[in-house]
Every structure is written in C-alpha cells, then in structure tokens.
Design a protein around this motif. Structure first.
Motif, PDB file in Angstrom:
ATOM      1  N   ALA A 197       0.838  -1.206   0.000  1.00 23.24           N
ATOM      2  CA  ALA A 197       0.000   0.000   0.000  1.00 23.24           C
ATOM      3  C   ALA A 197       0.868   1.249   0.000  1.00 23.24           C
ATOM      4  O   ALA A 197       0.576   2.230  -0.690  1.00 23.24           O
ATOM      5  N   MET A 198       1.957   1.214   0.754  1.00 28.56           N
ATOM      6  CA  MET A 198       2.875   2.351   0.804  1.00 28.56           C
ATOM      7  C   MET A 198       3.537   2.572  -0.543  1.00 28.56           C
ATOM      8  O   MET A 198       3.714   3.718  -0.982  1.00 28.56           O
ATOM      9  N   ASP A 199       3.888   1.490  -1.231  1.00 28.59           N
ATOM     10  CA  ASP A 199       4.462   1.610  -2.577  1.00 28.59           C
ATOM     11  C   ASP A 199       3.515   2.367  -3.497  1.00 28.59           C
ATOM     12  O   ASP A 199       3.936   3.219  -4.281  1.00 28.59           O
ATOM     13  N   TYR A 200       2.235   2.049  -3.413  1.00 27.01           N
ATOM     14  CA  TYR A 200       1.239   2.734  -4.242  1.00 27.01           C
ATOM     15  C   TYR A 200       1.166   4.211  -3.866  1.00 27.01           C
ATOM     16  O   TYR A 200       1.191   5.090  -4.720  1.00 27.01           O
ATOM     17  N   LEU A 201       1.077   4.496  -2.567  1.00 28.12           N
ATOM     18  CA  LEU A 201       0.969   5.885  -2.110  1.00 28.12           C
ATOM     19  C   LEU A 201       2.192   6.706  -2.495  1.00 28.12           C
ATOM     20  O   LEU A 201       2.069   7.902  -2.796  1.00 28.12           O
ATOM     21  N   ASN A 202       3.356   6.095  -2.500  1.00 27.16           N
ATOM     22  CA  ASN A 202       4.578   6.817  -2.872  1.00 27.16           C
ATOM     23  C   ASN A 202       4.536   7.305  -4.320  1.00 27.16           C
ATOM     24  O   ASN A 202       5.239   8.253  -4.661  1.00 27.16           O
ATOM     25  N   ALA A 249      -4.100  -1.561   1.622  1.00 26.14           N
ATOM     26  CA  ALA A 249      -3.585  -2.816   2.181  1.00 26.14           C
ATOM     27  C   ALA A 249      -4.624  -3.920   2.047  1.00 26.14           C
ATOM     28  O   ALA A 249      -4.284  -5.068   1.717  1.00 26.14           O
ATOM     29  N   VAL A 250      -5.883  -3.601   2.275  1.00 22.74           N
ATOM     30  CA  VAL A 250      -6.961  -4.582   2.094  1.00 22.74           C
ATOM     31  C   VAL A 250      -7.055  -4.992   0.625  1.00 22.74           C
ATOM     32  O   VAL A 250      -7.221  -6.177   0.303  1.00 22.74           O
ATOM     33  N   GLU A 251      -6.926  -4.031  -0.289  1.00 22.81           N
ATOM     34  CA  GLU A 251      -6.936  -4.354  -1.725  1.00 22.81           C
ATOM     35  C   GLU A 251      -5.766  -5.267  -2.089  1.00 22.81           C
ATOM     36  O   GLU A 251      -5.882  -6.107  -2.976  1.00 22.81           O
ATOM     37  N   ALA A 252      -4.635  -5.085  -1.407  1.00 19.49           N
ATOM     38  CA  ALA A 252      -3.437  -5.868  -1.709  1.00 19.49           C
ATOM     39  C   ALA A 252      -3.585  -7.340  -1.332  1.00 19.49           C
ATOM     40  O   ALA A 252      -2.796  -8.165  -1.796  1.00 19.49           O
TER      41      ALA A 252
END
Length: 159
Positions: free
Chosen positions: A42-47, A93-96
């Motif tokens: 999720a953090m990778d996506y947000l970055n 994170a839930v989507e992941a």
C-alpha cells in the motif's frame, strides 16, 4: 518491520499493523496472518501519487509529513500525517490481499482493423493489462493529491 515514527530514518509506513487491524475489524474484513507486506505494498502505491505541497524535510524517506498543504481551506501543520492518508493506506492494504496494486501496464494489442468506409479498430482487451483505479482511496485523499491528468485551455471562434 513496520516503522511509523516519521522522525526515524527507517520510517516506512503511515499506518501501523494495529491501524490496519482496527480498520479491518470495523468493516468485518478478514486479514491474513502476515499483515506487514500488505502495508508495504500500500505504501508503494501511495509513494507514486502526486501529492500537493512539498516534503517537510528534503531527506525524509516518505512523502509525508508535508508543508504548504491546504485541506478544506485550512493549512495543515507541517509535522502532521493526515488521518486520510493512514485510512487510504489501510484501504489499499486490504486491496493488496487479492493482488498486486501496481501491475505492469501494457497496451492491449490490436485484434483487428478495417478500412472499409469508416475506420474500425478492435482491441484484444485483457483485464490484467490495465492499471486498476482506486476511486474510493482517491476520494478520501481529496485535496491532498494533485491530479495527474492534464487540461487544455483553448478558445474557439466561429468565422
């Protein structure tokens, strides 16, 4: 290991495992045993998002905290990580759980073309080749993210 202290050099997540568990529990979502990789994905996506404002410090490892940000007409203090960002990370994170948030993007190959009269093009649409959109996440983030689209201003005059 998840580190949520934005003053640490190993800061790698806005949301803690507890944040994710509370988010999931409130919505009746079953999480797998190993939750940290979900938060990192999720953090990778947000970055990769185009955030408003600027990083509070040049050498900070993540986009937040930020300065010069306005939310609903109010300046966000530069040491704050908005709750919307933590919630968005939990949502992602839930989507992941069900797959990769950042799949390779491919263009669909041309399946057939026709030039008889009007041009007709058919694409072999393969669902795995397109980048997913997380509209609920983007809705929560609102003014925190700057649109990555473009616009063209023009004037049309009739002669």
């Amino acid at each position: 290991m998840i580190t949520t202290d934005h003053n640490s050099n190993s800061f790698n997540s806005y949301a803690s495992v507890d944040d994710l568990e509370n988010f999931a529990d409130a919505r009746g979502i079953q999480l797998p045993e190993n939750k940290e990789p979900l938060l990192i994905k999720a953090m990778d996506y947000l970055n990769g998002l185009n955030w408003a404002g600027q990083k509070a410090k040049f050498d900070q490892p993540l986009p937040f905290p930020r300065k010069d940000m306005v939310i609903d007409g109010y300046f966000l203090p530069s040491g704050i990580i908005p709750v919307q960002v933590v919630t968005a990370q939990c949502m992602l994170a839930v989507e992941a759980i069900s797959g990769d948030l950042l799949p390779s993007v491919r263009e669909a190959p041309v399946k057939s073309e026709s030039l008889a009269g009007a041009l007709a093009v058919s694409y072999a649409v393969d669902e795995s080749g397109f980048k997913p959109q997380y509209t609920a996440v983007m809705s929560i983030l609102g003014d925190l993210v700057v649109s990555s689209g473009f616009s063209i201003n023009c004037i049309a005059e009739r002669s």
